[in-house]
Motif scaffolding. Structure first.
Motif, PDB file in Angstrom:
ATOM      1  N   TYR A 353      38.419  33.402  33.155  1.00  0.00           N
ATOM      2  CA  TYR A 353      37.819  33.139  31.851  1.00  0.00           C
ATOM      3  C   TYR A 353      37.000  34.354  31.449  1.00  0.00           C
ATOM      4  O   TYR A 353      36.075  34.749  32.168  1.00  0.00           O
ATOM      5  N   ILE A 354      37.323  34.928  30.314  1.00  0.00           N
ATOM      6  CA  ILE A 354      36.714  36.184  29.889  1.00  0.00           C
ATOM      7  C   ILE A 354      36.131  36.010  28.489  1.00  0.00           C
ATOM      8  O   ILE A 354      36.814  35.526  27.574  1.00  0.00           O
ATOM      9  N   LYS A 359      31.218  30.866  29.396  1.00  0.00           N
ATOM     10  CA  LYS A 359      29.918  30.201  29.375  1.00  0.00           C
ATOM     11  C   LYS A 359      30.044  28.676  29.325  1.00  0.00           C
ATOM     12  O   LYS A 359      29.048  27.968  29.469  1.00  0.00           O
ATOM     13  N   LEU A 360      31.259  28.184  29.110  1.00  0.00           N
ATOM     14  CA  LEU A 360      31.475  26.739  29.002  1.00  0.00           C
ATOM     15  C   LEU A 360      31.773  26.125  30.360  1.00  0.00           C
ATOM     16  O   LEU A 360      31.939  26.828  31.352  1.00  0.00           O
ATOM     17  N   ASN A 361      31.844  24.805  30.397  1.00  0.00           N
ATOM     18  CA  ASN A 361      32.265  24.085  31.597  1.00  0.00           C
ATOM     19  C   ASN A 361      33.776  24.294  31.758  1.00  0.00           C
ATOM     20  O   ASN A 361      34.585  23.714  31.028  1.00  0.00           O
ATOM     21  N   VAL A 362      34.166  25.118  32.717  1.00  0.00           N
ATOM     22  CA  VAL A 362      35.570  25.508  32.829  1.00  0.00           C
ATOM     23  C   VAL A 362      36.394  24.542  33.673  1.00  0.00           C
ATOM     24  O   VAL A 362      37.624  24.669  33.728  1.00  0.00           O
ATOM     25  N   LYS A 363      35.761  23.580  34.361  1.00  0.00           N
ATOM     26  CA  LYS A 363      36.505  22.681  35.238  1.00  0.00           C
ATOM     27  C   LYS A 363      37.626  21.924  34.508  1.00  0.00           C
ATOM     28  O   LYS A 363      38.752  21.857  35.006  1.00  0.00           O
ATOM     29  N   PRO A 364      37.346  21.334  33.330  1.00  0.00           N
ATOM     30  CA  PRO A 364      38.449  20.658  32.627  1.00  0.00           C
ATOM     31  C   PRO A 364      39.571  21.623  32.253  1.00  0.00           C
ATOM     32  O   PRO A 364      40.742  21.246  32.282  1.00  0.00           O
ATOM     33  N   MET A 365      39.219  22.860  31.919  1.00  0.00           N
ATOM     34  CA  MET A 365      40.242  23.843  31.557  1.00  0.00           C
ATOM     35  C   MET A 365      41.089  24.213  32.763  1.00  0.00           C
ATOM     36  O   MET A 365      42.321  24.328  32.671  1.00  0.00           O
ATOM     37  N   VAL A 395      48.082  24.910  47.995  1.00  0.00           N
ATOM     38  CA  VAL A 395      48.049  25.935  46.960  1.00  0.00           C
ATOM     39  C   VAL A 395      46.595  26.333  46.704  1.00  0.00           C
ATOM     40  O   VAL A 395      45.771  25.496  46.348  1.00  0.00           O
ATOM     41  N   THR A 396      46.281  27.593  46.893  1.00  0.00           N
ATOM     42  CA  THR A 396      44.920  28.079  46.671  1.00  0.00           C
ATOM     43  C   THR A 396      44.636  28.153  45.179  1.00  0.00           C
ATOM     44  O   THR A 396      45.440  28.688  44.407  1.00  0.00           O
ATOM     45  N   VAL A 397      43.502  27.607  44.770  1.00  0.00           N
ATOM     46  CA  VAL A 397      43.100  27.626  43.360  1.00  0.00           C
ATOM     47  C   VAL A 397      41.780  28.374  43.239  1.00  0.00           C
ATOM     48  O   VAL A 397      40.819  28.062  43.948  1.00  0.00           O
ATOM     49  N   GLN A 398      41.731  29.359  42.361  1.00  0.00           N
ATOM     50  CA  GLN A 398      40.527  30.155  42.157  1.00  0.00           C
ATOM     51  C   GLN A 398      40.170  30.229  40.680  1.00  0.00           C
ATOM     52  O   GLN A 398      41.053  30.226  39.817  1.00  0.00           O
ATOM     53  N   GLU A 399      38.886  30.270  40.425  1.00  0.00           N
ATOM     54  CA  GLU A 399      38.367  30.503  39.074  1.00  0.00           C
ATOM     55  C   GLU A 399      37.545  31.782  39.095  1.00  0.00           C
ATOM     56  O   GLU A 399      36.872  32.080  40.084  1.00  0.00           O
ATOM     57  N   SER A 400      37.583  32.517  38.016  1.00  0.00           N
ATOM     58  CA  SER A 400      36.705  33.678  37.875  1.00  0.00           C
ATOM     59  C   SER A 400      36.186  33.731  36.441  1.00  0.00           C
ATOM     60  O   SER A 400      36.849  33.255  35.517  1.00  0.00           O
ATOM     61  N   LYS A 401      34.991  34.293  36.281  1.00  0.00           N
ATOM     62  CA  LYS A 401      34.358  34.360  34.971  1.00  0.00           C
ATOM     63  C   LYS A 401      33.864  35.779  34.695  1.00  0.00           C
ATOM     64  O   LYS A 401      33.337  36.446  35.591  1.00  0.00           O
ATOM     65  N   GLN A 402      34.055  36.192  33.453  1.00  0.00           N
ATOM     66  CA  GLN A 402      33.537  37.485  33.002  1.00  0.00           C
ATOM     67  C   GLN A 402      33.088  37.296  31.561  1.00  0.00           C
ATOM     68  O   GLN A 402      33.896  37.018  30.678  1.00  0.00           O
ATOM     69  N   ASP A 409      37.127  37.416  21.545  1.00  0.00           N
ATOM     70  CA  ASP A 409      35.889  36.689  21.818  1.00  0.00           C
ATOM     71  C   ASP A 409      36.019  35.889  23.116  1.00  0.00           C
ATOM     72  O   ASP A 409      35.088  35.835  23.911  1.00  0.00           O
ATOM     73  N   SER A 410      37.188  35.275  23.276  1.00  0.00           N
ATOM     74  CA  SER A 410      37.466  34.494  24.488  1.00  0.00           C
ATOM     75  C   SER A 410      38.914  34.709  24.889  1.00  0.00           C
ATOM     76  O   SER A 410      39.816  34.678  24.043  1.00  0.00           O
ATOM     77  N   LEU A 411      39.114  34.920  26.173  1.00  0.00           N
ATOM     78  CA  LEU A 411      40.462  35.149  26.699  1.00  0.00           C
ATOM     79  C   LEU A 411      40.612  34.385  28.003  1.00  0.00           C
ATOM     80  O   LEU A 411      39.665  34.299  28.793  1.00  0.00           O
ATOM     81  N   MET A 412      41.801  33.848  28.225  1.00  0.00           N
ATOM     82  CA  MET A 412      42.091  33.108  29.445  1.00  0.00           C
ATOM     83  C   MET A 412      43.335  33.716  30.085  1.00  0.00           C
ATOM     84  O   MET A 412      44.326  33.973  29.402  1.00  0.00           O
ATOM     85  N   ARG A 413      43.273  33.965  31.398  1.00  0.00           N
ATOM     86  CA  ARG A 413      44.419  34.554  32.092  1.00  0.00           C
ATOM     87  C   ARG A 413      44.751  33.709  33.324  1.00  0.00           C
ATOM     88  O   ARG A 413      43.876  33.392  34.125  1.00  0.00           O
ATOM     89  N   ILE A 414      46.027  33.355  33.484  1.00  0.00           N
ATOM     90  CA  ILE A 414      46.508  32.620  34.652  1.00  0.00           C
ATOM     91  C   ILE A 414      47.384  33.561  35.469  1.00  0.00           C
ATOM     92  O   ILE A 414      48.348  34.126  34.947  1.00  0.00           O
ATOM     93  N   THR A 415      47.034  33.715  36.744  1.00  0.00           N
ATOM     94  CA  THR A 415      47.810  34.554  37.645  1.00  0.00           C
ATOM     95  C   THR A 415      48.430  33.671  38.732  1.00  0.00           C
ATOM     96  O   THR A 415      47.723  32.934  39.411  1.00  0.00           O
TER      97      THR A 415
END
Length: 524
Positions: A353-354, A359-365, A395-402, A409-415
């Motif tokens: 999440y970039i 800054k939001l609650n990213v868990k639902p996303m 399956v390993t699940v990771q979140e990162s924030k920048q 303004d907001s960008l989301m990337r799935i790897t």
């Protein structure tokens, strides 16, 4: 006061929960479709099991309908696309009957191994045919699991307790998770060749339909026992009957059928075939669990707007909904894009999440993204169950924030990391609408269409014209056309919004065009 119709048999405890929460609940079981159509317009919620068919006609008649709650896992009897189009939330109770279903599969295994149903009928008829019923031991035999998720892993645990060897075919099962469960991960052909007993624990999708086809059954070990307590349609019933009649298949136990109620079936009457009328979830404990769960979920939604275990709507609190809604939609669509592009051997999913979205609650996303990635193989997965399913499969699940974003303004990337390496996909919300802005490092700007054509090609002159001509000649209308590339003459992609899905012959023609490396049709 919100009104809920309970149209299938649920525990009385469910009615009491509705009453205590301030929701009026009417119990009307055994309605015909016409009867249901006449009254459904008076209700805000519908609580069902598997008997009621919430098809497009019922949904159209439910003018007040806001939520359908399924006390159980499968939602084959609910038209989810129609429900989504009408803004009706569809919920299920994914874990309430797992143990019960696993135990039923084990019971089927014992019944087949010792021919218990036929021996019971014979003995009660006074025949005492002791020499007729020669069974087999399960000790040291090999159990083959097709699907090793929540229920499959419970079956594995019990089979290992019986000192059986367990092998599993599951594209989402990691080697590490297999070791943890004590099972051996194998490909389907190896499972067929080795298993003395095969039991299925996978949802019915386009990829799993007739996974035990005539060809697959022919590869199975002679005398194998086959158990299906998951979904009708996973096994070719005609081919299985032929295998039972020839003696190649030693026995079969089915709790589910292609057509239910199964008044007639090709398998009925076959020797050493055991059938039950979809009893996998039919225990007092399971019925109580799912009834309580569905009543709580429907009440919460109607009274507070909270969404739990939804298959077509994100699980978001009423306070978070306005801010999160567009980003959750982006996460699910971007995840669905990645899920339809994923290579075998899924190992890890990272969601970055970039910008302001960080800054939001990213868990639902993240949950929405996981559901999107996993849904092509696991049709009944939802935002609540997706994290647990990913964990079950290792399956390993990771979140990162920048918080700083250089462009958007907001960008989301799935790897996605698989046996083939890493692939990433990025999206953004632009004008309130989710868009895909990067595919495997190539920038573009494309809307998500219900049907999309993905083409990976070399950036050579004439390709766009050839592709457009091919689609035109095939009668395919183009809604949008967006391009991305590494550099001139290098790797490139085309994302084409189309008005209908493409047939295999048309896909083959596109694949045969000069400079085309890969072609896929994606659905959203």
């Amino acid at each position: 006061m919100p009104r809920v119709l309970i149209s299938d048999q649920l525990s009385p405890a469910a009615v009491e929960i509705f009453r205590q929460r301030g929701v009026e609940a009417d119990v009307k079981i055994g309605l015909t479709k016409d009867e249901l159509l006449k009254i459904i317009g008076d209700y805000d919620g519908l609580a069902i099991r598997s008997a009621t068919k919430a098809d497009k006609d019922v949904l159209a008649a439910g003018k007040r309908l806001k939520v359908i709650g399924r006390a159980g896992i499968g939602v084959d009897n609910v038209d989810i696309p129609s429900a989504t189009a009408r803004g009706v939330v569809v919920m299920n109770t994914p874990f309430g009957n797992s143990i019960t279903t696993a135990e039923h599969a084990i019971a089927m295994m014992f019944a087949l191994a010792r021919q218990l149903p036929a021996a019971d009928v014979s003995t009660q008829a006074g025949k005492w045919e002791k020499n007729r019923f020669m069974g087999v031991e399960l000790f040291a035999k090999t159990l083959g699991l097709i699907g090793c998720g929540n229920i499959g892993s419970l079956v594995a645990e019990r089979a290992i307790g019986l000192k059986m060897k367990v092998v599993a075919f599951d594209p989402f099962l990691s080697p590490e998770r297999a070791v943890e469960l004590g099972v051996e991960k194998v490909e389907l052909d190896e499972l067929l060749a080795r298993a003395d007993v095969i039991t299925l624990h996978t949802p019915l999708t386009d990829k799993t339909r007739n996974i035990l086809s005539a060809e697959a059954l022919g590869k199975a070990k002679k005398g194998v026992l086959i158990i299906n307590c998951a979904r009708g349609g996973l096994v070719d019933e005609e081919a299985l009957r032929a295998g039972l009649d020839s003696g190649h298949i030693g026995g079969a136990g089915f709790d589910v059928f292609v057509t239910e109620p199964a008044k007639e079936n090709p398998l009925f009457g076959a020797e050493n075939f055991v059938a039950t009328p979809h009893l996998g979830a039919s225990t007092l404990e399971a019925q109580e669990n799912v009834a309580l769960q569905v009543a709580e979920q429907i009440s919460d939604y109607l009274l507070t707007g909270a969404v739990s275990n939804a298959l077509n709507s994100p699980s978001i609190t009423a306070d978070e909904a306005p801010k999160l809604k567009p980003f959750v939609a982006l996460a699910e669509k971007l995840g669905a894009f990645a899920g339809q592009m994923v290579d075998p051997g899924l190992k890890a999913i990272e969601v970055a999440y970039i910008g302001e979205v960080a800054k939001l609650n990213v868990k639902p996303m993240t949950a929405a993204a996981l559901a999107g990635v996993l849904r092509p193989m696991l049709a009944e997965i939802n935002m609540v169950s997706a994290p647990a399913v990913a964990k079950e499969r290792g399956v390993t699940v990771q979140e990162s924030k920048q918080e700083l974003s250089p462009v958007y303004d907001s960008l989301m990337r799935i790897t996605i990391t698989s046996d083939a390496g890493e692939k990433s996909y990025a999206g953004a919300v632009i004008g309130g609408v989710p868009r895909i802005i990067e595919v495997k490092g190539m920038e573009l700007d494309a809307p998500f269409s219900p049907a999309m054509l993905y083409v990976n090609n070399l950036d050579k002159p004439g390709f766009i014209g050839a592709l457009g001509m091919m689609l035109g000649e095939s009668g395919v209308n183009i809604a949008t056309f967006n391009l991305g590339r590494v550099s001139a003459g290098d790797d490139a992609i085309a994302l084409v919004g189309i008005d209908q899905m493409l047939s295999e012959p048309v896909l083959a023609k596109i694949q045969a065009l000069p400079h085309v490396k890969e072609v896929r049709v994606l659905g959203f």
